[in-house]
Structures are given as C-alpha cells and as structure tokens.
Design a protein around this motif. Structure first.
Motif, PDB file in Angstrom:
ATOM      1  N   LYS A  97      44.752  14.665 -28.826  1.00 57.90           N
ATOM      2  CA  LYS A  97      44.916  15.072 -30.222  1.00 57.90           C
ATOM      3  C   LYS A  97      44.003  14.315 -31.177  1.00 57.90           C
ATOM      4  O   LYS A  97      44.146  14.424 -32.391  1.00 57.90           O
ATOM      5  N   SER A  98      43.057  13.551 -30.656  1.00 61.51           N
ATOM      6  CA  SER A  98      42.197  12.781 -31.541  1.00 61.51           C
ATOM      7  C   SER A  98      41.222  13.686 -32.276  1.00 61.51           C
ATOM      8  O   SER A  98      40.815  14.738 -31.769  1.00 61.51           O
ATOM      9  N   LYS A  99      40.875  13.288 -33.476  1.00 60.56           N
ATOM     10  CA  LYS A  99      39.914  14.026 -34.281  1.00 60.56           C
ATOM     11  C   LYS A  99      38.829  13.073 -34.734  1.00 60.56           C
ATOM     12  O   LYS A  99      39.048  11.875 -34.876  1.00 60.56           O
ATOM     13  N   GLY A 100      37.640  13.629 -34.939  1.00 59.83           N
ATOM     14  CA  GLY A 100      36.540  12.782 -35.335  1.00 59.83           C
ATOM     15  C   GLY A 100      36.024  11.978 -34.163  1.00 59.83           C
ATOM     16  O   GLY A 100      36.156  12.369 -33.004  1.00 59.83           O
ATOM     17  N   THR A 101      35.458  10.810 -34.450  1.00 61.35           N
ATOM     18  CA  THR A 101      34.863   9.965 -33.407  1.00 61.35           C
ATOM     19  C   THR A 101      35.370   8.520 -33.551  1.00 61.35           C
ATOM     20  O   THR A 101      34.596   7.608 -33.812  1.00 61.35           O
ATOM     21  N   PRO A 102      36.682   8.299 -33.344  1.00 65.25           N
ATOM     22  CA  PRO A 102      37.232   6.956 -33.566  1.00 65.25           C
ATOM     23  C   PRO A 102      36.671   5.892 -32.633  1.00 65.25           C
ATOM     24  O   PRO A 102      36.526   4.734 -33.032  1.00 65.25           O
ATOM     25  N   VAL A 103      36.365   6.246 -31.375  1.00 64.37           N
ATOM     26  CA  VAL A 103      35.835   5.247 -30.447  1.00 64.37           C
ATOM     27  C   VAL A 103      34.420   4.851 -30.852  1.00 64.37           C
ATOM     28  O   VAL A 103      34.070   3.669 -30.882  1.00 64.37           O
ATOM     29  N   THR A 104      33.605   5.836 -31.172  1.00 65.74           N
ATOM     30  CA  THR A 104      32.241   5.554 -31.621  1.00 65.74           C
ATOM     31  C   THR A 104      32.261   4.718 -32.893  1.00 65.74           C
ATOM     32  O   THR A 104      31.508   3.737 -33.029  1.00 65.74           O
ATOM     33  N   ASP A 105      33.122   5.092 -33.826  1.00 59.50           N
ATOM     34  CA  ASP A 105      33.220   4.347 -35.086  1.00 59.50           C
ATOM     35  C   ASP A 105      33.634   2.900 -34.826  1.00 59.50           C
ATOM     36  O   ASP A 105      33.085   1.964 -35.433  1.00 59.50           O
ATOM     37  N   ALA A 106      34.606   2.708 -33.915  1.00 54.48           N
ATOM     38  CA  ALA A 106      35.051   1.350 -33.602  1.00 54.48           C
ATOM     39  C   ALA A 106      33.944   0.548 -32.929  1.00 54.48           C
ATOM     40  O   ALA A 106      33.767  -0.645 -33.218  1.00 54.48           O
ATOM     41  N   MET A 107      33.187   1.199 -32.048  1.00 58.63           N
ATOM     42  CA  MET A 107      32.132   0.481 -31.319  1.00 58.63           C
ATOM     43  C   MET A 107      31.075  -0.072 -32.266  1.00 58.63           C
ATOM     44  O   MET A 107      30.446  -1.096 -31.987  1.00 58.63           O
ATOM     45  N   LYS A 108      30.896   0.583 -33.407  1.00 63.87           N
ATOM     46  CA  LYS A 108      29.921   0.102 -34.393  1.00 63.87           C
ATOM     47  C   LYS A 108      30.368  -1.203 -35.028  1.00 63.87           C
ATOM     48  O   LYS A 108      29.541  -1.950 -35.555  1.00 63.87           O
ATOM     49  N   HIS A 109      31.658  -1.501 -34.976  1.00 66.15           N
ATOM     50  CA  HIS A 109      32.171  -2.799 -35.426  1.00 66.15           C
ATOM     51  C   HIS A 109      32.265  -3.784 -34.267  1.00 66.15           C
ATOM     52  O   HIS A 109      32.113  -4.995 -34.455  1.00 66.15           O
ATOM     53  N   ILE A 110      32.530  -3.267 -33.073  1.00 65.80           N
ATOM     54  CA  ILE A 110      32.727  -4.118 -31.902  1.00 65.80           C
ATOM     55  C   ILE A 110      31.430  -4.787 -31.458  1.00 65.80           C
ATOM     56  O   ILE A 110      31.407  -5.992 -31.172  1.00 65.80           O
ATOM     57  N   PHE A 111      30.341  -4.026 -31.375  1.00 65.94           N
ATOM     58  CA  PHE A 111      29.095  -4.597 -30.852  1.00 65.94           C
ATOM     59  C   PHE A 111      28.614  -5.811 -31.648  1.00 65.94           C
ATOM     60  O   PHE A 111      28.198  -6.810 -31.047  1.00 65.94           O
ATOM     61  N   PRO A 112      28.636  -5.780 -32.993  1.00 71.45           N
ATOM     62  CA  PRO A 112      28.232  -7.003 -33.719  1.00 71.45           C
ATOM     63  C   PRO A 112      29.089  -8.214 -33.386  1.00 71.45           C
ATOM     64  O   PRO A 112      28.583  -9.342 -33.332  1.00 71.45           O
ATOM     65  N   ILE A 113      30.389  -8.000 -33.146  1.00 74.13           N
ATOM     66  CA  ILE A 113      31.260  -9.117 -32.766  1.00 74.13           C
ATOM     67  C   ILE A 113      30.845  -9.665 -31.406  1.00 74.13           C
ATOM     68  O   ILE A 113      30.812 -10.885 -31.194  1.00 74.13           O
ATOM     69  N   LEU A 114      30.502  -8.774 -30.467  1.00 71.32           N
ATOM     70  CA  LEU A 114      30.057  -9.212 -29.143  1.00 71.32           C
ATOM     71  C   LEU A 114      28.761 -10.010 -29.246  1.00 71.32           C
ATOM     72  O   LEU A 114      28.587 -11.021 -28.560  1.00 71.32           O
ATOM     73  N   VAL A 115      27.853  -9.551 -30.099  1.00 69.75           N
ATOM     74  CA  VAL A 115      26.586 -10.263 -30.287  1.00 69.75           C
ATOM     75  C   VAL A 115      26.836 -11.642 -30.884  1.00 69.75           C
ATOM     76  O   VAL A 115      26.302 -12.661 -30.402  1.00 69.75           O
ATOM     77  N   GLU A 116      27.665 -11.689 -31.931  1.00 67.01           N
ATOM     78  CA  GLU A 116      27.973 -12.971 -32.576  1.00 67.01           C
ATOM     79  C   GLU A 116      28.622 -13.943 -31.595  1.00 67.01           C
ATOM     80  O   GLU A 116      28.419 -15.159 -31.683  1.00 67.01           O
ATOM     81  N   SER A 117      29.390 -13.403 -30.660  1.00 65.18           N
ATOM     82  CA  SER A 117      30.138 -14.235 -29.712  1.00 65.18           C
ATOM     83  C   SER A 117      29.355 -14.499 -28.431  1.00 65.18           C
ATOM     84  O   SER A 117      29.900 -15.067 -27.484  1.00 65.18           O
ATOM     85  N   HIS A 118      28.082 -14.094 -28.404  1.00 64.50           N
ATOM     86  CA  HIS A 118      27.168 -14.385 -27.292  1.00 64.50           C
ATOM     87  C   HIS A 118      27.643 -13.820 -25.957  1.00 64.50           C
ATOM     88  O   HIS A 118      27.574 -14.488 -24.923  1.00 64.50           O
ATOM     89  N   TYR A 119      28.122 -12.584 -25.971  1.00 61.85           N
ATOM     90  CA  TYR A 119      28.500 -11.919 -24.727  1.00 61.85           C
ATOM     91  C   TYR A 119      27.264 -11.687 -23.856  1.00 61.85           C
ATOM     92  O   TYR A 119      26.163 -11.466 -24.364  1.00 61.85           O
ATOM     93  N   GLU A 120      27.483 -11.740 -22.546  1.00 61.82           N
ATOM     94  CA  GLU A 120      26.380 -11.550 -21.602  1.00 61.82           C
ATOM     95  C   GLU A 120      26.075 -10.077 -21.365  1.00 61.82           C
ATOM     96  O   GLU A 120      24.930  -9.708 -21.129  1.00 61.82           O
ATOM     97  N   ARG A 121      27.104  -9.237 -21.392  1.00 58.41           N
ATOM     98  CA  ARG A 121      26.890  -7.807 -21.126  1.00 58.41           C
ATOM     99  C   ARG A 121      28.045  -6.992 -21.684  1.00 58.41           C
ATOM    100  O   ARG A 121      29.178  -7.445 -21.717  1.00 58.41           O
ATOM    101  N   ALA A 122      27.706  -5.756 -22.101  1.00 59.33           N
ATOM    102  CA  ALA A 122      28.707  -4.763 -22.481  1.00 59.33           C
ATOM    103  C   ALA A 122      28.545  -3.557 -21.559  1.00 59.33           C
ATOM    104  O   ALA A 122      27.432  -3.082 -21.338  1.00 59.33           O
ATOM    105  N   MET A 123      29.653  -3.078 -21.020  1.00 55.53           N
ATOM    106  CA  MET A 123      29.659  -1.893 -20.156  1.00 55.53           C
ATOM    107  C   MET A 123      30.596  -0.872 -20.798  1.00 55.53           C
ATOM    108  O   MET A 123      31.768  -1.174 -21.025  1.00 55.53           O
ATOM    109  N   VAL A 124      30.055   0.311 -21.095  1.00 53.44           N
ATOM    110  CA  VAL A 124      30.796   1.291 -21.879  1.00 53.44           C
ATOM    111  C   VAL A 124      30.866   2.614 -21.139  1.00 53.44           C
ATOM    112  O   VAL A 124      29.842   3.157 -20.702  1.00 53.44           O
ATOM    113  N   LEU A 125      32.083   3.150 -21.013  1.00 52.39           N
ATOM    114  CA  LEU A 125      32.295   4.449 -20.396  1.00 52.39           C
ATOM    115  C   LEU A 125      31.752   5.559 -21.286  1.00 52.39           C
ATOM    116  O   LEU A 125      32.005   5.592 -22.479  1.00 52.39           O
ATOM    117  N   GLY A 126      30.997   6.473 -20.666  1.00 55.37           N
ATOM    118  CA  GLY A 126      30.509   7.650 -21.368  1.00 55.37           C
ATOM    119  C   GLY A 126      30.576   8.854 -20.452  1.00 55.37           C
ATOM    120  O   GLY A 126      31.161   8.803 -19.367  1.00 55.37           O
TER     121      GLY A 126
END
Length: 201
Positions: A82-111
């Motif tokens: 029942k989801s509408k719009g692109t909530p996962v994509t929208d969230a990922m745009k906030h998540i990736f900067p946090i991962l970068v700031e926190s010096h993550y080694e890798r991100a693996m994303v289901l597509g």
C-alpha cells in the motif's frame, strides 16, 4: 573476518535469511526495524544482535543505530503493497550522508531490474517483467528505478556501494547464488541475484 553490519528491512523474508546466515558466520548485527516483534526469537535474543526500533522517516533514530558501531550497511527495504511515492528512495537520500559521515566501509542496497545497469544486455523476459511491474506494481517501479539511480550516482571515493538487483526469488535459502547482468545467458529468474552492480570494489 567478522564485521558489524547495520541492516534495514530485516523482518522481510530476504532480510531474515540474511540475518540468519550472517549470525552463523559470526557477524554482529544492528537491526533497524519498525516492528521488533516480527523478528524470530533466535535472532532478536542473540548476543550478537542489537535492535533499534524506528521508521525510515525517523532520521534521528536511524542516526543512533548507524553510529552505534557498524561499518557495513545492508538494505532489504522495499515498497510495501500500500505504499505510495518513493519512501525508500527518499530515506536513502538522508541515510547515505550519515553513512559517509560515520566512515562506513560499504553500503549494499537491494534493487530490481527496474533500474538498468550499464552492462545489462536486456532480453525479452526482463523487459516483460519490468512492464508487468509498471502495470500492476503500483509505485514499485518508480521506487526501485529511483533507488537504483540514486545509489548509482554516489561517489565511491566517499562510500563503496553495491546495488544487488534481484528478480523473482523462488529457490529458497540454500540455492546457489548467480551474479550476472541481464541478457548474459546466466540470468535465470529463480537465482538470487542479477548484478550486482558494484562500484569501488
């Protein structure tokens, strides 16, 4: 080598299988979930698991989970019926900067193949499956297309990423994994993986 992994989408079928396999291999997991009660007891009560309750919209709670020690991020998040719009994509745009700031080694994303990787060769079955998703999948096509475009646009000098695109998963948790691009002859629907589309290996 055991690592500390932050997982979102851990309560879905693929997420649960990943968590079970990761724990068997001795990894530590931080699970960021909307409904902790959906986690099986053997996962939720494991000494190697921390559970943080929150939604994709709750960026403050996500930041707390992301900064609790993990260095690898794995997402099994996707649209629900029942989801509408692109909530996962929208969230990922906030998540990736946090991962970068926190010096993550890798991100693996289901597509999915709604986002075509540059090395895809296509094929009728893949084109037909994407058209089917467009017709009956609600916002799923826009979600996974947008998610793929966003992840693929990220600077690998800041964060190495893998977009693992899956088709219709039917073989079960013990099936062999095949990683390929569409139209290569080794891209059956039932295998776990088309791609991955990697950057920064």
């Amino acid at each position: 080598m055991a690592v500390h992994i932050l997982v979102i989408g851990a309560t879905g079928p693929s997420g649960l299988e990943f968590c079970k396999a990761a724990l068997l291999q001795g990894h530590t997991l931080t699970l960021y979930v909307r409904s902790p009660a959906k986690l099986p007891d053997e996962i939720r009560n494991s000494a190697n698991v921390s559970v943080v309750k929150g939604t994709l919209e709750d960026i403050a709670s996500f930041r707390r989970a992301a900064t609790s020690g993990p260095t690898i991020f794995v997402s099994f998040a996707g649209p629900v019926s029942k989801s509408k719009g692109t909530p996962v994509t929208d969230a990922m745009k906030h998540i990736f900067p946090i991962l970068v700031e926190s010096h993550y080694e890798r991100a693996m994303v289901l597509g999915t193949c709604s986002y075509p990787a540059p090395l895809d060769k296509g094929g009728l079955k893949w084109k037909a499956s994407v058209i089917l998703v467009k017709i009956i999948g609600g916002s799923a096509y826009d979600e996974f297309r947008g998610l793929g475009e966003f992840v693929a646009s990220q600077d690998v000098s800041q964060l190495k990423w893998t977009l693992f695109r899956v088709p219709f998963l039917t073989n079960g948790p013990n099936a062999p994994v095949t990683a390929s691009y569409t139209g290569t002859g080794d891209d059956e629907f039932g295998d776990l993986g088309i791609g991955p589309y990697n950057r920064g290996l």
